[in-house]
Structure formats: C-alpha cells, structure tokens
Write a protein that holds these residues in place. Structure first.
Motif, PDB file in Angstrom:
ATOM      1  N   ALA A 277      -3.278   9.970   6.097  1.00 22.15           N
ATOM      2  CA  ALA A 277      -3.680  10.226   4.713  1.00 22.15           C
ATOM      3  C   ALA A 277      -3.332   9.044   3.818  1.00 22.15           C
ATOM      4  N   ALA A 278      -2.175   8.426   4.052  1.00 17.30           N
ATOM      5  CA  ALA A 278      -1.793   7.249   3.276  1.00 17.30           C
ATOM      6  C   ALA A 278      -2.731   6.081   3.555  1.00 17.30           C
TER       7      ALA A 278
ATOM      8  N   SER B 261       0.817  -1.213   0.000  1.00 18.90           N
ATOM      9  CA  SER B 261       0.000   0.000   0.000  1.00 18.90           C
ATOM     10  C   SER B 261       0.852   1.265   0.000  1.00 18.90           C
ATOM     11  N   PRO B 262       0.199   2.418  -0.199  1.00 22.44           N
ATOM     12  CA  PRO B 262       0.915   3.699  -0.099  1.00 22.44           C
ATOM     13  C   PRO B 262       1.507   3.967   1.285  1.00 22.44           C
TER      14      PRO B 262
ATOM     15  N   GLU C 106      -5.927   6.697   1.643  1.00 19.31           N
ATOM     16  CA  GLU C 106      -5.738   6.374   0.227  1.00 19.31           C
ATOM     17  C   GLU C 106      -5.772   4.866  -0.003  1.00 19.31           C
ATOM     18  N   ALA C 107      -5.208   4.117   0.931  1.00 20.25           N
ATOM     19  CA  ALA C 107      -5.098   2.667   0.765  1.00 20.25           C
ATOM     20  C   ALA C 107      -6.376   1.925   1.132  1.00 20.25           C
TER      21      ALA C 107
ATOM     22  N   ASP D 132     -11.699   6.411   3.097  1.00 22.25           N
ATOM     23  CA  ASP D 132     -11.831   7.593   3.955  1.00 22.25           C
ATOM     24  C   ASP D 132     -12.106   7.179   5.397  1.00 22.25           C
TER      25      ASP D 132
END
Length: 249
Positions: free
Chosen positions: A180-181, A159-160, A184-185, A188
C-alpha cells in the motif's frame, strides 16, 4: 477466358456491396507486454546484520548511522545476465567471497563518498562484486550505473515506504502494508512488483530488505514509478517480518 470475367464480376459485386465510407478493419493496438528487465535490491541493514553480525558493515553499525533508519543499496541486476565478459579468475575470486580482492570500481570522488554512506556493504567489497556480477551486463559506465542506483534509493527513502518502516522500528509490518505504501508512492499496482526479503533470527522473522521489479528498455532509463509499473507482477514468500532497529535484539 470466361473464368476471368466471373472473377471480375465477383469483385465488382463486392465493391458495390461495401457500405459508403466504410473503412478497412484496423487491428487493435495491444498494450506493451509487462516484463521485469532489472531487479533493484535494497537492504534494511539492522535486520540483515542480525544474521551476519561479523560482516564489517555490521560490526560498525550504530543507531546514529544513515543505515539504521534508511534503506541501503544492495544491487541492480539485469534479469538472467551475470558476469558478462568477466575472466574465469575473477569469477572464482568472487565465488569464494573474497570481494575486497576484486578490482576497485572506477568512480568519481563525489560518487564514491556518497556510495560509502548509502551502500555500507562496500566495507565487504559489495560494490566490486555488484559491478562484476551485474554492472558488466548493462550499458552504463560504473559512474552512471551507481549514480542511477543512488537516485532510485533517494526516491525510495523520500517516500511513504521508508516512513512506514521507520514508524515500525522494533515491530512487525505486513507485506500488504508495504504494498500500500508503494502504491501511494509510485502509483496503483506498484506494490505488486515487490518482494520482501526475510531471515529467521531465533523465534523472530526479520526483514532484511526487498527487491523491486523494473521494466522498460533495460530497466534503467526513465522515471522510477514508470519503470516499476512496466515490470511484471510478482509475489514473494515473506508476508510479514520485524523491522529491526540497530542494536535491538
């Protein structure tokens, strides 16, 4: 019997007063309560080893090893359950930190070999400790229990979140960046279900790992993103730390 007639008259009036086609009120459907059932804990071993340099997994760490640039397994803990059905003798051995004296975990050759890579702490008996302390309090077999953790870890490392950590080797990262990462992964709100773990190393604060809340039935079955978003929101005390690199002081 005049009172009976009066009661019947009242019900009849109410029936005629009811609008045609009206329906009985339906109670609103309430969303399921968010609750953290299980905690998935991962380590960032270079930071962990800064304060535990004598541990076997730390003495042998190199910049080329898997755990130098990937998250590794720490454990999967049912909330508020520990050492289910474990004898007092084994609990005493565990509390003394003599984990390599605990019974070996019954795993297939393939899972044991993979675990040796993704859970460096097995050199200290971490797998034996985690099974007795937490694995005994959930329904899966040792094989399925550790295979599930490996699957979660693979998802995290692809993942990010891991990409963020690798991009910050030797530098600081803030909790909101990690959150935030996660969003994204995993969707929300996923970033509000994690806590960074940190330790002091001289004048620095280094990240040693993180915990991730999982909800759902038992916190084990289902897609990882769904399990994270089904857990309760949380907030830790470590808001920023250095993403240490193996061997970097």
């Amino acid at each position: 019997m005049a009172w009976k007639a009066a009661v019947l008259l009242i019900f009849a009036c109410l029936a005629f007063a009811r609008p045609s086609g009206a329906r009985d009120p339906v109670a609103p459907v309430m969303p399921p309560l968010l609750a953290t059932r299980t905690v998935f804990s991962v380590s960032w071993l270079p930071g962990f080893c800064e304060t535990r340099a004598k541990r076997p997994e730390c003495r042998e760490q190199t910049a080329e090893r898997f755990d130098a640039r990937h998250f590794t397994l720490h454990g999967l803990w049912p909330v508020k359950k520990r050492f289910c059905g474990v004898s007092a003798d084994l609990r005493r051995t565990d509390r003394r930190g003599r984990w390599l004296e605990l019974p070996a975990v019954d795993l297939s050759k393939a899972t044991a070999e993979r675990l040796a890579t993704v859970m460096p702490g097995i050199r200290s008996g971490l797998d034996r400790h985690q099974w007795l302390a937490s694995g005994t309090c959930q329904p899966l077999s040792p094989e399925a229990y550790f295979a599930r953790q490996i699957a979660f870890l693979d998802r995290l490392n692809a993942s990010p979140v891991r990409a963020l950590f690798e991009s910050r080797l030797g530098m600081s990262v803030r909790q909101e960046e990690v959150a935030a990462a996660f969003a994204e992964a995993f969707g929300d709100g996923a970033g509000t279900r994690i806590r960074l773990r940190c330790a002091r190393d001289g004048s620095r604060t280094v990240i040693t790992g993180m915990t991730i809340g999982l909800g759902g039935e038992g916190g084990l079955e289902g897609d990882m993103a769904e399990l994270i978003l089904a857990s309760a929101q949380t907030r830790g005390t470590c808001l920023e730390g250095v993403v240490d690199a193996a061997g970097l002081q």
